[in-house]
Design a protein around this motif. Structure first.
Motif, PDB file in Angstrom:
ATOM      1  N   ALA A  39       0.811  -1.214   0.000  1.00 45.88           N
ATOM      2  CA  ALA A  39       0.000   0.000   0.000  1.00 45.88           C
ATOM      3  C   ALA A  39       0.845   1.265   0.000  1.00 45.88           C
ATOM      4  CB  ALA A  39      -0.937  -0.008   1.217  1.00 45.88           C
ATOM      5  N   GLU A  40       1.962   1.252   0.731  1.00 42.95           N
ATOM      6  CA  GLU A  40       2.787   2.449   0.854  1.00 42.95           C
ATOM      7  C   GLU A  40       3.456   2.844  -0.460  1.00 42.95           C
ATOM      8  OE1 GLU A  40       2.695   0.003   2.907  1.00 42.95           O
ATOM      9  OE2 GLU A  40       2.237   0.806   4.898  1.00 42.95           O
ATOM     10  N   GLU A  41       3.441   1.956  -1.462  1.00 43.16           N
ATOM     11  CA  GLU A  41       4.065   2.255  -2.749  1.00 43.16           C
ATOM     12  C   GLU A  41       3.057   2.758  -3.774  1.00 43.16           C
ATOM     13  OE1 GLU A  41       5.752  -1.541  -3.590  1.00 43.16           O
ATOM     14  OE2 GLU A  41       7.574  -1.176  -2.442  1.00 43.16           O
ATOM     15  N   LEU A  42       1.819   2.980  -3.349  1.00 43.96           N
ATOM     16  CA  LEU A  42       0.763   3.353  -4.283  1.00 43.96           C
ATOM     17  C   LEU A  42       0.309   4.788  -4.060  1.00 43.96           C
ATOM     18  CD1 LEU A  42      -1.453   0.142  -4.203  1.00 43.96           C
ATOM     19  CD2 LEU A  42       0.333   0.750  -5.836  1.00 43.96           C
ATOM     20  N   SER A  43      -0.176   5.404  -5.122  1.00 45.24           N
ATOM     21  CA  SER A  43      -0.793   6.721  -5.053  1.00 45.24           C
ATOM     22  C   SER A  43      -2.153   6.661  -5.732  1.00 45.24           C
ATOM     23  CB  SER A  43       0.082   7.772  -5.754  1.00 45.24           C
ATOM     24  OG  SER A  43       1.292   7.958  -5.072  1.00 45.24           O
ATOM     25  N   ALA A  44      -3.067   7.495  -5.253  1.00 43.90           N
ATOM     26  CA  ALA A  44      -4.399   7.572  -5.838  1.00 43.90           C
ATOM     27  C   ALA A  44      -4.538   8.887  -6.585  1.00 43.90           C
ATOM     28  CB  ALA A  44      -5.469   7.456  -4.759  1.00 43.90           C
ATOM     29  N   LEU A  45      -5.111   8.834  -7.781  1.00 41.24           N
ATOM     30  CA  LEU A  45      -5.242  10.013  -8.638  1.00 41.24           C
ATOM     31  C   LEU A  45      -6.702  10.292  -8.914  1.00 41.24           C
ATOM     32  CD1 LEU A  45      -2.362   8.693  -9.336  1.00 41.24           C
ATOM     33  CD2 LEU A  45      -2.495  10.040 -11.415  1.00 41.24           C
ATOM     34  N   GLY A  46      -7.026  11.548  -8.983  1.00 44.68           N
ATOM     35  CA  GLY A  46      -8.368  11.989  -9.308  1.00 44.68           C
ATOM     36  C   GLY A  46      -8.488  13.467  -9.037  1.00 44.68           C
ATOM     37  N   GLY A  47      -9.694  13.970  -8.945  1.00 42.46           N
ATOM     38  CA  GLY A  47      -9.887  15.400  -8.738  1.00 42.46           C
ATOM     39  C   GLY A  47     -10.641  15.757  -7.484  1.00 42.46           C
ATOM     40  N   ASN A  48     -11.153  14.730  -6.750  1.00 41.72           N
ATOM     41  CA  ASN A  48     -11.997  14.991  -5.574  1.00 41.72           C
ATOM     42  C   ASN A  48     -13.197  15.849  -5.955  1.00 41.72           C
ATOM     43  OD1 ASN A  48     -12.844  14.792  -2.941  1.00 41.72           O
ATOM     44  ND2 ASN A  48     -11.521  16.439  -2.194  1.00 41.72           N
ATOM     45  N   LYS A  49     -13.767  15.514  -7.131  1.00 40.28           N
ATOM     46  CA  LYS A  49     -14.935  16.234  -7.627  1.00 40.28           C
ATOM     47  C   LYS A  49     -15.941  15.224  -8.171  1.00 40.28           C
ATOM     48  CE  LYS A  49     -12.232  20.241  -9.174  1.00 40.28           C
ATOM     49  NZ  LYS A  49     -11.853  21.070 -10.349  1.00 40.28           N
ATOM     50  N   ASN A  50     -17.133  15.699  -8.435  1.00 45.02           N
ATOM     51  CA  ASN A  50     -18.120  14.874  -9.124  1.00 45.02           C
ATOM     52  C   ASN A  50     -17.860  14.994 -10.624  1.00 45.02           C
ATOM     53  OD1 ASN A  50     -19.401  14.201  -6.695  1.00 45.02           O
ATOM     54  ND2 ASN A  50     -20.684  16.029  -6.765  1.00 45.02           N
ATOM     55  N   GLN A  51     -17.185  14.001 -11.186  1.00 42.65           N
ATOM     56  CA  GLN A  51     -16.768  14.083 -12.587  1.00 42.65           C
ATOM     57  C   GLN A  51     -16.323  12.707 -13.076  1.00 42.65           C
ATOM     58  OE1 GLN A  51     -13.268  16.593 -12.811  1.00 42.65           O
ATOM     59  NE2 GLN A  51     -12.016  15.148 -11.695  1.00 42.65           N
ATOM     60  N   PHE A  52     -16.283  12.547 -14.405  1.00 42.47           N
ATOM     61  CA  PHE A  52     -15.680  11.356 -14.988  1.00 42.47           C
ATOM     62  C   PHE A  52     -14.170  11.422 -14.817  1.00 42.47           C
ATOM     63  CE2 PHE A  52     -19.655  10.649 -17.323  1.00 42.47           C
ATOM     64  CZ  PHE A  52     -19.725   9.260 -17.280  1.00 42.47           C
ATOM     65  N   TYR A 148     -10.658  10.016  -5.901  1.00 37.25           N
ATOM     66  CA  TYR A 148      -9.355   9.506  -6.323  1.00 37.25           C
ATOM     67  C   TYR A 148      -9.427   8.024  -6.722  1.00 37.25           C
ATOM     68  CZ  TYR A 148      -8.324  13.727  -3.725  1.00 37.25           C
ATOM     69  OH  TYR A 148      -8.327  15.015  -3.263  1.00 37.25           O
ATOM     70  N   PRO A 149     -10.148   7.691  -7.791  1.00 41.27           N
ATOM     71  CA  PRO A 149     -10.348   6.279  -8.154  1.00 41.27           C
ATOM     72  C   PRO A 149      -9.126   5.599  -8.766  1.00 41.27           C
ATOM     73  CG  PRO A 149     -11.457   7.717  -9.718  1.00 41.27           C
ATOM     74  CD  PRO A 149     -10.955   8.605  -8.616  1.00 41.27           C
ATOM     75  N   LEU A 150      -8.305   6.332  -9.547  1.00 43.28           N
ATOM     76  CA  LEU A 150      -7.172   5.706 -10.236  1.00 43.28           C
ATOM     77  C   LEU A 150      -6.058   5.372  -9.252  1.00 43.28           C
ATOM     78  CD1 LEU A 150      -6.937   8.033 -13.376  1.00 43.28           C
ATOM     79  CD2 LEU A 150      -7.984   5.774 -13.248  1.00 43.28           C
ATOM     80  N   VAL A 151      -5.359   4.274  -9.506  1.00 41.81           N
ATOM     81  CA  VAL A 151      -4.272   3.845  -8.630  1.00 41.81           C
ATOM     82  C   VAL A 151      -3.003   3.670  -9.452  1.00 41.81           C
ATOM     83  CG1 VAL A 151      -3.483   2.134  -6.959  1.00 41.81           C
ATOM     84  CG2 VAL A 151      -5.911   2.690  -7.108  1.00 41.81           C
ATOM     85  N   ALA A 152      -1.913   4.262  -8.972  1.00 39.25           N
ATOM     86  CA  ALA A 152      -0.628   4.199  -9.666  1.00 39.25           C
ATOM     87  C   ALA A 152       0.450   3.711  -8.716  1.00 39.25           C
ATOM     88  CB  ALA A 152      -0.239   5.565 -10.227  1.00 39.25           C
ATOM     89  N   THR A 179       3.106   4.732 -12.312  1.00 34.66           N
ATOM     90  CA  THR A 179       2.650   3.847 -13.376  1.00 34.66           C
ATOM     91  C   THR A 179       1.279   3.299 -13.013  1.00 34.66           C
ATOM     92  OG1 THR A 179       4.934   3.215 -13.853  1.00 34.66           O
ATOM     93  CG2 THR A 179       3.206   1.752 -14.673  1.00 34.66           C
ATOM     94  N   LEU A 180       0.269   3.575 -13.840  1.00 35.11           N
ATOM     95  CA  LEU A 180      -1.079   3.090 -13.551  1.00 35.11           C
ATOM     96  C   LEU A 180      -1.096   1.567 -13.506  1.00 35.11           C
ATOM     97  CD1 LEU A 180      -3.345   5.418 -15.732  1.00 35.11           C
ATOM     98  CD2 LEU A 180      -3.025   5.480 -13.260  1.00 35.11           C
TER      99      LEU A 180
END
Length: 595
Positions: A39-52, A148-152, A179-180
């Motif tokens: 888990a400590e090697e992962l980051s979550a990406l997104g916008g913290n908004k209501n959006q695709f 933040y749904p995407l995981v890299a 890297t996703l």
């Protein structure tokens, strides 16, 4: 403004151990991300908004020999890691994607409910690998409730592996976010084309190295095959080298099928000097046998004979009126106590609300936020740079521990130092001198020089948030107003354009001043060489920084990062944990004393 957060919750570890599950019987995975990171090697990406939010990884036959060999094979679907449940197929929101040629040229889109963790989803109709690059990924409708749904994978950024489209506006390649966790699901007959292949790249980039010399670096290794790897030979070639250098690496433990690891290895730089020089690595042997050709790992190095020591600078945006600022300062303070290297700390009393400590440099530096709507407290920046794994120069408050600040400080300390900064004071004058890396001599650079005060009492200068119910019990004992700018020596508050000689040397003299200040425990002088680019926030890095105790007023302290100032200091700033035995002039509790 795009945001990015690191996942620290230990509860994810159990889920991530499960993500090494075997593929469906009729498919095999192919991709560049690890199959089982912690888990400590992962980051979550997104916008913290209501959006695709959509994410893709590029698979390019012109860059990857494995994909060249897979021409004519079918891509059945996508394996992707999802941070939360997105059961949105009925609304046609969640599902997998494939694009051809360009990210926006979507040729397959299959809607599916996605669950937290790994998902194997097949296209309604597979497509055949040809000569053209293709992209694979997935989408979901992000909400503030599940952001933040995407995981890299944050420890290694494989080129072209992290394409993000927020709110379906435009696709952008994130070159330093990781890297996703996305794989292609191929026909099982494709496995023979990568059953003895692996990927390797330098994980720390850019880093400062000497030309045509060995350097110690982290090496990310990803096993494409279903067989464990015990040792491998890498062929590495830095820019300017006429032929590759080979190095055999024996792994501490065998690398499992489809697994990944990071090892420390001796690597060789090329002969070309520059701030962003290509360095490539390919795997030539696996388990003492010739490996199938695979994609080379290409990264950047800072190659120079001007190898200066980096002194990272930490700058906090704060205010007496900010109720959350004391807690960021508290855990930042704890990180400073654990950190073993030199650093410089400044506080800017701006960004949200001004107070009694605010000076013109604090107001002027707000441009780093990128606009008024983005200003807030508490906020922090390191070397005024976007650190690896981050999305912006400015970072907000993280979880309530020293860990994120300590890790960011370590990253900042690893950044190349592109200038030497020396300071001297003779009572009436202050001199800042040094040398700039040769390849930056003709670029516009700026010098800032400040008089700074530390250890200012909250009894005299109150701070909101000290009585917060969630505050650490010893917050009042630890918190002081530190890093407060009392005076700037340059003509411009944002710094003066630096005049550099043809050999890269410079020397600037300022007239000294005496400032009573706010009755803190000590004052110091701070200087930094930096860039100023209000049009491009990525181009404002601090090349290097330095500091020294301020002696003119009889107040001097090197303890700008702690709350305990009951130490003796020599005139040159050295600290003594006990009362010094040798006779002389010392600084004690901010005053000169004779022993």
């Amino acid at each position: 403004m795009k945001t990015i957060r690191t996942i620290w919750q230990r509860s994810l570890v159990a889920l991530l151990l499960f993500m090494a599950a075997m593929p469906l019987s009729s498919q095999v995975p192919y991709g560049y991300a690890p199959a089982n990171p912690i888990a400590e090697e992962l980051s979550a990406l997104g916008g913290n908004k209501n959006q695709f939010v959509q994410g893709l990884t590029k698979f390019d036959p012109t860059q990857d020999p494995v994909l060249q060999r897979l021409k004519g094979k079918e891509v059945k679907g996508v394996r992707c890691y999802v941070r939360a449940d997105y059961k949105q197929a009925r609304q046609k929101r969640s599902g997998i994607l494939a694009s051809a040629g360009k990210p926006e040229n979507i040729v397959r889109q299959t809607y599916a409910d996605l669950s937290e963790g790994w998902n194997d989803v097949l296209f309604d109709e597979p497509f055949v690998i040809g000569d053209e690059a293709f992209y694979l990924g997935w989408q979901a409708y992000e909400t503030i409730g599940t952001p933040y749904p995407l995981v890299a994978y944050a420890k290694a950024t494989v080129p072209q592996s992290c394409w993000v489209n927020q709110a379906k506006k435009s696709w952008e390649e994130y070159t330093d976010r990781g890297t996703l966790l996305i794989f292609a699901l191929l026909d099982d007959e494709a496995a023979a084309e990568f059953n003895n292949a692996a990927y390797a790249q330098n994980t720390t980039h850019p880093q400062t190295v000497a030309p045509n010399q060995d350097f110690t670096g982290g090496l990310y290794i990803h096993n494409f095959s279903p067989y464990p790897i015990e040792n491998l030979e890498i062929a590495m070639q830095g820019e300017g080298a006429t032929e590759p250098t080979y190095q055999t690496i024996t792994l501490p433990t065998p690398l499992e099928a489809y697994g990944s690891t990071v090892v420390v290895a001796q690597l060789r730089a090329g002969t070309t000097e520059g701030t962003s020089v290509d360095w490539s690595c390919s795997v030539s042997k696996i388990n003492d046998e010739t490996a199938q050709s695979g994609r080379p790992g290409v990264t950047k190095l800072y190659v120079t004979v001007d190898n200066f020591q980096r002194v990272p600078i930490v700058e906090e945006f704060t205010s007496q009126r900010c109720i959350n600022c004391p807690q960021m300062a508290y855990f930042l303070e704890k990180a400073f106590e654990q950190y073993g290297g030199p650093y410089v700390y400044l506080s800017h009393h701006s960004g949200f609300a001004e107070d009694v400590f605010t000076t013109e440099p604090d107001r002027q530096i707000k441009y780093i936020f990128g606009g008024y709507e983005n200003e807030y407290n508490p906020a922090i920046m390191y070397n005024r740079a976007i650190l690896e794994g981050e999305n912006t120069v400015i970072q907000g408050i993280r979880d309530m521990s020293p860990t994120p600040y300590l890790e960011a400080l370590a990253k900042a300390a690893q950044m190349p130092a592109m200038a030497e900064v020396n300071m001297a004071a003779d009572g009436s004058n202050i001199t800042v001198s040094g040398r700039i890396a040769r390849d930056l001599v003709n670029q516009p650079l700026y010098l800032s020089c400040y008089l700074v005060e530390d250890g200012i009492s909250v009894e005299k200068y109150p701070q909101l948030g000290m009585d917060d119910a969630d505050a650490p019990k010893d917050l009042k004992d630890v918190f002081r107003h530190n890093g407060v700018i009392l005076h700037y020596f340059t003509n411009e508050a944002v710094g003066d354009l630096l005049s550099v000689n043809s050999d890269g040397t410079y020397s600037v003299r300022f007239e000294s001043v005496e400032k009573t200040g706010f009755s803190g425990s000590g004052q110091r002088l701070v200087a930094l060489i930096h860039k100023v680019n209000k049009g491009d926030l990525r181009d404002n890095q601090v090349l290097n920084a330095a500091q020294m105790p301020f002696k003119t007023s009889g107040i001097s302290s090197m303890e700008y990062g702690t709350s305990n100032h009951d130490y003796y200091y020599s005139i040159d700033g050295r600290r003594f944990k006990t009362k010094p035995a040798q006779k002389g002039i010392y600084i004690y509790k901010g005053k000169k004393v004779k022993r």
